[in-house]
Design a protein around this motif. Sequence first.
Motif, short mmCIF file in Angstrom:
data_model
loop_
_atom_site.label_atom_id
_atom_site.label_comp_id
_atom_site.label_asym_id
_atom_site.label_seq_id
_atom_site.Cartn_x
_atom_site.Cartn_y
_atom_site.Cartn_z
N TRP A 1 0.86 -1.19 0.00
CA TRP A 1 0.00 0.00 0.00
C TRP A 1 0.89 1.24 0.00
CZ3 TRP A 1 -0.62 3.15 4.66
CH2 TRP A 1 -1.46 4.25 4.46
N GLN A 2 0.64 2.14 -0.93
CA GLN A 2 1.37 3.40 -1.01
C GLN A 2 0.38 4.55 -0.86
OE1 GLN A 2 3.31 3.06 -4.84
NE2 GLN A 2 5.20 2.29 -3.92
N HIS A 3 0.73 5.48 0.03
CA HIS A 3 -0.11 6.65 0.25
C HIS A 3 0.73 7.90 -0.01
CE1 HIS A 3 -3.13 9.31 1.90
NE2 HIS A 3 -2.23 9.85 2.73
N GLN A 4 0.32 8.68 -1.01
CA GLN A 4 1.06 9.86 -1.42
C GLN A 4 0.50 11.07 -0.68
OE1 GLN A 4 3.42 9.00 -3.79
NE2 GLN A 4 4.43 10.96 -3.42
N VAL A 5 1.25 11.55 0.32
CA VAL A 5 0.82 12.71 1.09
C VAL A 5 0.97 13.98 0.25
CG1 VAL A 5 1.21 14.04 3.20
CG2 VAL A 5 1.49 11.56 3.22
N SER A 6 2.11 14.07 -0.46
CA SER A 6 2.38 15.19 -1.36
C SER A 6 3.36 14.71 -2.40
CB SER A 6 2.96 16.38 -0.57
OG SER A 6 4.27 16.06 -0.09
#
Length: 616
Positions: free
Chosen positions: A241-246
């Motif tokens: 799982w990858q979560h791109q904050v910015s």
Amino acid sequence: MPNVLTASRLKQPLNEAPGAMTVVDRKTIRLSGARTLADVMRLVPGYISSGWNGANPLAAYHLPLDDYGSRNLVLIDGRPVYSSLYLGDTHRGMMDVMLEDIERIEVLRGANSAAYGANAMFGVINIITRHSADVPTAEVSATSGSNGIDDHRVQLGGRLGKDATFRISAGDQRDWGYLNAHDDMHLSVLDSRLDFKPTEADDIMMSAGISYLLAGEGFADSLTNPLRTIQSKDTYLNARWQHQVSDTDQWQLSLSYMEDWKQDRAPFALVPEVSIDFGGIGFSNNLELQRKTSLGDGLRAVVGAGYREAQGRSKALYSTTGTEGFHEERVFGTIEWRATPHWLFNGGLFIGEHSLAGTYAAPRLMANWLISPEHTLRAGVTQSVRTPSPFEYAGDVRYEFNGMLLGETWKARGGVKPERLNSQEIGYLGRFAASQLTLDVRAYHEQMKSFIRNTSYNNDFKLPFTTGLSDYENFQGFDLVGIEYQMRWKPVSSGELWLNQSFEHLNWDFSDFNRDKERFPPEHATTIAWFQQLPAGMELSVIHQVTGSMTWRHTDNWIRATHRTDVRLAYPFRLNNMRAELSCTAQSVQGDQPTFLTSRQFMVPRRSFVQFKLEI
């Protein structure tokens, strides 16, 4: 310059990576005509493709110093493929992926424990598979040729709603292995991948697969290694799982599980009622959380923590019905500092707490001088570690009949310690745009400390079929110096030349050194490949490889210099609205080549095969 991920876990242009890297993309894999991943690795400087028989192809850096691939980290979509059952080998895990499912392979040539921990000692092979949104709706292929080659594959892909895509691949591969060896092979692979994007900021990848191998093994005249057929099965689950904050801040969570099962049983020639059994089952879990972030102007970093567990259960290998293994907690970090537009520094540190080996640390410091956008010099030092496998710590191989102990061959005393490698390297990466040429050079000095090898000692009791016991111990090590380069040149728009060369010299520093019993890598190796686009869309590939003389374990199996040339001719065309390709490949066109056990006249055969592929 292509972007790469493998060197430091940070996405960066190739000229800013802290180490020498080779990238082999999907197109080049297809043009190479290779049937196995080990064969593809011949396109990487310093890597040798071989194996103790044809059913177990292996590719490793500094082969044969790493004859099971346990000193090279192999990742498939971030999942490590070490076996938990025996010596931590990776060759079997490399068979879990079909070449057609690979998007690209990133190979860091040299030590990288600072980013990945124990076992990333000689290099990292990072296999990135195709995104499920980037595959045809259906694909089938069939391959047939000499030496028993008979391969089939089918793949399906599609969408699941508007946010998810999938692919499922199934393949079957057969051949007769080496000449003069009992190593017929039948490999079946089922692989699947699901990609899901629930929000603009989130990406989820899940994959699962199983591979089953039937392989010939053994010798007709051997008491402890008789003729037999081995069965092995690998099962895996992988999620990320990858979560791109910015744009500069990303979280990643990954989890994988692997199970490797092996059945390897044969009667003992002198006492047929006694079975020689080296089967068992291994389990491994890997959990990791990391964050990539910017720390301000010119500074960015990746930090993370993880947990790894490996357990093996084999009455044959450990003389117990319980499990043997280890667990490891780890933290790691890499920081990249762009001090000026022309100077880039990369520092990394990996700290592991191993339940058997204790605490270890692996640091790295590398500097890249970006002379211009086209030319880069790099230099640095790194320390790497390999922790022993469960078998090296606790192996206990006995032969029993009706509860009576007849013999014992391995009895680990548990005193083995981690191997350590100190590396210094300098390198150059240049791109000459006007000539369509790139050049990557790596010069290195590597010093191994506490090299692990097997030894013999006398047992305190006498058994009918036991004259001594074997164990693993740490010895002094070796000193290795070398230089290698890879050149990519496109002199015409329709053709491309690849040239790899490596030169190295090894000195063992064992106090009880005996040249006749030690392994020596080839002092030189060359691979030259030409990929040519022909009229009517046809493609021609010619790959020639020269490998200097080498020995795996004893000088009575010294392998003379070998020459191998592979030629592939392909014709892509359209069949109604479908894409099709017909290709013919000839391997080792100049004849059979000696390999591994020359005393038994093992030979890699000259062979040819035809493949038909259809995409919808």
